[in-house]
Design an enzyme around this catalytic site. Sequence first.
Site, PDB file in Angstrom:
ATOM      1  N   GLN A  30      18.906 -64.508 -24.967  1.00 13.88           N
ATOM      2  CA  GLN A  30      17.896 -63.496 -24.613  1.00 13.88           C
ATOM      3  C   GLN A  30      16.991 -64.037 -23.506  1.00 13.88           C
ATOM      4  O   GLN A  30      16.894 -65.246 -23.338  1.00 13.88           O
ATOM      5  CB  GLN A  30      17.046 -63.207 -25.868  1.00 13.88           C
ATOM      6  N   ASP A 136      23.363 -65.830 -36.993  1.00 13.17           N
ATOM      7  CA  ASP A 136      23.316 -64.370 -36.869  1.00 13.17           C
ATOM      8  C   ASP A 136      23.085 -63.795 -38.264  1.00 13.17           C
ATOM      9  O   ASP A 136      23.822 -64.124 -39.199  1.00 13.17           O
ATOM     10  CB  ASP A 136      24.649 -63.875 -36.285  1.00 13.17           C
ATOM     11  N   GLY A 137      22.101 -62.941 -38.378  1.00  8.53           N
ATOM     12  CA  GLY A 137      21.766 -62.378 -39.685  1.00  8.53           C
ATOM     13  C   GLY A 137      22.919 -61.619 -40.313  1.00  8.53           C
ATOM     14  O   GLY A 137      23.073 -61.604 -41.541  1.00  8.53           O
ATOM     15  N   ASP A 154      13.504 -58.211 -39.599  1.00  9.03           N
ATOM     16  CA  ASP A 154      12.473 -58.203 -38.555  1.00  9.03           C
ATOM     17  C   ASP A 154      13.156 -58.500 -37.217  1.00  9.03           C
ATOM     18  O   ASP A 154      12.983 -59.561 -36.610  1.00  9.03           O
ATOM     19  CB  ASP A 154      11.421 -59.270 -38.888  1.00  9.03           C
ATOM     20  N   SER A 155      13.988 -57.543 -36.804  1.00  6.23           N
ATOM     21  CA  SER A 155      14.864 -57.826 -35.652  1.00  6.23           C
ATOM     22  C   SER A 155      14.295 -57.217 -34.376  1.00  6.23           C
ATOM     23  O   SER A 155      13.324 -56.464 -34.392  1.00  6.23           O
ATOM     24  CB  SER A 155      16.249 -57.209 -35.915  1.00  6.23           C
ATOM     25  N   THR A 156      14.950 -57.500 -33.304  1.00  8.94           N
ATOM     26  CA  THR A 156      14.684 -56.807 -32.048  1.00  8.94           C
ATOM     27  C   THR A 156      15.246 -55.385 -32.172  1.00  8.94           C
ATOM     28  O   THR A 156      15.772 -55.018 -33.219  1.00  8.94           O
ATOM     29  CB  THR A 156      15.414 -57.545 -30.901  1.00  8.94           C
ATOM     30  N   ASP A 157      15.167 -54.626 -31.082  1.00  8.53           N
ATOM     31  CA  ASP A 157      15.725 -53.269 -31.121  1.00  8.53           C
ATOM     32  C   ASP A 157      17.252 -53.320 -31.108  1.00  8.53           C
ATOM     33  O   ASP A 157      17.835 -54.375 -30.849  1.00  8.53           O
ATOM     34  CB  ASP A 157      15.188 -52.482 -29.917  1.00  8.53           C
ATOM     35  N   PRO A 161      21.603 -58.857 -29.245  1.00  8.03           N
ATOM     36  CA  PRO A 161      21.962 -59.478 -30.531  1.00  8.03           C
ATOM     37  C   PRO A 161      21.438 -58.693 -31.738  1.00  8.03           C
ATOM     38  O   PRO A 161      21.955 -58.821 -32.838  1.00  8.03           O
ATOM     39  CB  PRO A 161      21.334 -60.868 -30.442  1.00  8.03           C
TER      40      PRO A 161
END
Length: 283
Positions: A30, A136-137, A154-157, A161
């Site tokens: 990222q 990776d979740g 609680d991830s990014t959009d 990833p």
Amino acid sequence: MKYFKETLYDSICQEFRIDKLYFEHKTDLQHLMIFHNAQLGRVMTLDGVVQTTEADEFVYHEMMAHVPLFAHGSARRVLIIGGGDGGMLREVLKHPVEQVTQVEIDKAVVDMAKEYLPNHSAGSYDDPRLNLVLADGMDFVRESGEQFDIIISDSTDPIGPGEILFTESFYVAARRCLREGGILAAQNGVPFFQPDELQTTWKRLSPHFESAGFYCAPVPTYYGGFMVFAWGADDPSVRDIDPQVLQERFAASGISTRYYNPAIHSASFALPQYMLDALDEVD
Ligand code: SAM
């Protein structure tokens, strides 16, 4: 003077003045930036999208941590997916949990947040109850044999990833990792501009949980009004918990907050009509 321009939408953007750039780096995964803004304090962005700011992170982290934890009432094992800035970990560890497993895909986010966003984690990365997993979740929930009382995504959009954390296979795998009475809460964007995210999550999540839905809170720097959090549980009663019980649990916890309180907890499940209408369109 340099400005950060958020590029989440094609025809709309918001700009934050960069008063001091602390860190900018393209990790393997990222593009990470951490800078100071006079109004917002320290700001972290990933791939051109605002992730968190010191000024308003309390709304998001308090609502994603305390709503499931106070609804559950006796959570001992918590899984956080993402959350590299450490704000979610800080709030979860305020509860008498035995262990928090945090699965973060990008070590650089943790390392830079510890150094340049110290008020987010506030030392929680040194808490002995933390089991930090760099992975990776999706892989974790697919392969883990562990069971949790609370899972917080609680991830990014859902771009880059983070995308996989919004798939049906993720929700199915997360459901398998929940203990009886367990609760899943997941960040699910700002429906005013991202109604499709709300609809898509409902289609993918609701078949796999006896009690599925959303709750909301306004996070000022997440442009577009209320953001929503997806909710999945096997026990419908934990979502409609007696406000008096919430009040007793909150008072007994001794936890001080700036946004969360039992009344806001209960009210947050009341969604604006435009969101209900968007959900009604889903067949
Ligand atoms: N509060 C932010 C929001 O609402 O958009 C999210 C905060 S946090 C910075 C998002 C974290 O999710 C980042 O640290 C990112 O590295 C992590 N992440 C993204 N995709 C992931 C995945 N597949 N597995 C684990 N962590 C992931």
